[in-house]
Design a protein around this motif. Structure first.
Motif, PDB file in Angstrom:
ATOM      1  N   ALA A   2       0.835  -1.202   0.000  1.00  0.00           N
ATOM      2  CA  ALA A   2       0.000   0.000   0.000  1.00  0.00           C
ATOM      3  C   ALA A   2       0.869   1.251   0.000  1.00  0.00           C
ATOM      4  N   ALA A   3       1.945   1.238   0.777  1.00  0.00           N
ATOM      5  CA  ALA A   3       2.845   2.393   0.827  1.00  0.00           C
ATOM      6  C   ALA A   3       3.587   2.553  -0.491  1.00  0.00           C
ATOM      7  N   ALA A   4       4.122   1.469  -1.022  1.00  0.00           N
ATOM      8  CA  ALA A   4       4.882   1.523  -2.277  1.00  0.00           C
ATOM      9  C   ALA A   4       3.987   1.991  -3.422  1.00  0.00           C
ATOM     10  N   THR A   8       4.830   5.546  -5.397  1.00  0.00           N
ATOM     11  CA  THR A   8       5.213   5.481  -6.814  1.00  0.00           C
ATOM     12  C   THR A   8       4.174   6.078  -7.740  1.00  0.00           C
ATOM     13  N   GLY A   9       3.053   6.537  -7.182  1.00  0.00           N
ATOM     14  CA  GLY A   9       2.035   7.173  -8.009  1.00  0.00           C
ATOM     15  C   GLY A   9       1.073   6.204  -8.667  1.00  0.00           C
ATOM     16  N   ASN A  10       1.120   4.955  -8.278  1.00  0.00           N
ATOM     17  CA  ASN A  10       0.180   3.977  -8.822  1.00  0.00           C
ATOM     18  C   ASN A  10      -1.112   3.989  -8.022  1.00  0.00           C
ATOM     19  N   ASN A  11      -2.034   3.108  -8.385  1.00  0.00           N
ATOM     20  CA  ASN A  11      -3.285   3.003  -7.642  1.00  0.00           C
ATOM     21  C   ASN A  11      -3.651   1.533  -7.452  1.00  0.00           C
ATOM     22  N   PHE A  38      -4.799   5.212   7.390  1.00  0.00           N
ATOM     23  CA  PHE A  38      -4.428   5.240   8.809  1.00  0.00           C
ATOM     24  C   PHE A  38      -2.925   5.151   9.082  1.00  0.00           C
ATOM     25  N   TYR A  39      -2.141   4.677   8.122  1.00  0.00           N
ATOM     26  CA  TYR A  39      -0.715   4.490   8.378  1.00  0.00           C
ATOM     27  C   TYR A  39       0.180   5.251   7.400  1.00  0.00           C
TER      28      TYR A  39
END
Length: 121
Positions: A2-4, A8-11, A38-39
């Motif tokens: 989720a962070a990566a 990186t601008g992906n979805n 939340f994180y």
């Protein structure tokens, strides 16, 4: 993931499709967005706040020339987001006579002068 994905601008849709193509198990959209909300996003905002504070402290006694520009996510009046970028600006002016009366050399000379000024700073 989720962070990566966010950094990186992906979805979620792109990464989920990629995982399906690779025959990998992947988290649900709800879990994905909950992790980001939340994180990931609060961590990025905290780090950004710390970095901005350090930068402002660094230039506290300096004279700054700032340039800014806003970009909308879509043309016209239906834009949902605006990204506004502001940066320290070194101004370099080159006269055509300095470039041997060749206007195509002016930009190159101005870029070199700006970089030299920045590097010495």
């Amino acid at each position: 993931m989720a962070a990566a994905t966010l950094i990186t601008g992906n979805n979620f849709e792109k990464i989920s499709l990629f995982a399906r193509c690779m025959n990998l198990s992947f988290i649900s959209s709800t879990t994905f967005h909950r992790i980001q909300t939340f994180y990931v996003i609060p961590s990025i905002k905290e780090l950004w706040g710390e970095m901005k504070g350090k930068i402002w402290n660094l230039f506290e006694k300096e004279v700054l020339v700032l340039c800014g520009d806003g970009r909308m996510d879509s043309p016209g009046f239906s834009a949902k987001y605006c990204l506004y970028v502001m940066m320290d600006h070194f101004l370099e002016v080159v006269d055509k006579r300095e470039a041997g009366r060749t206007s195509s050399l002016m930009e190159k000379m101005a870029a070199r002068g700006s970089l030299r000024e920045w590097w010495e700073y």
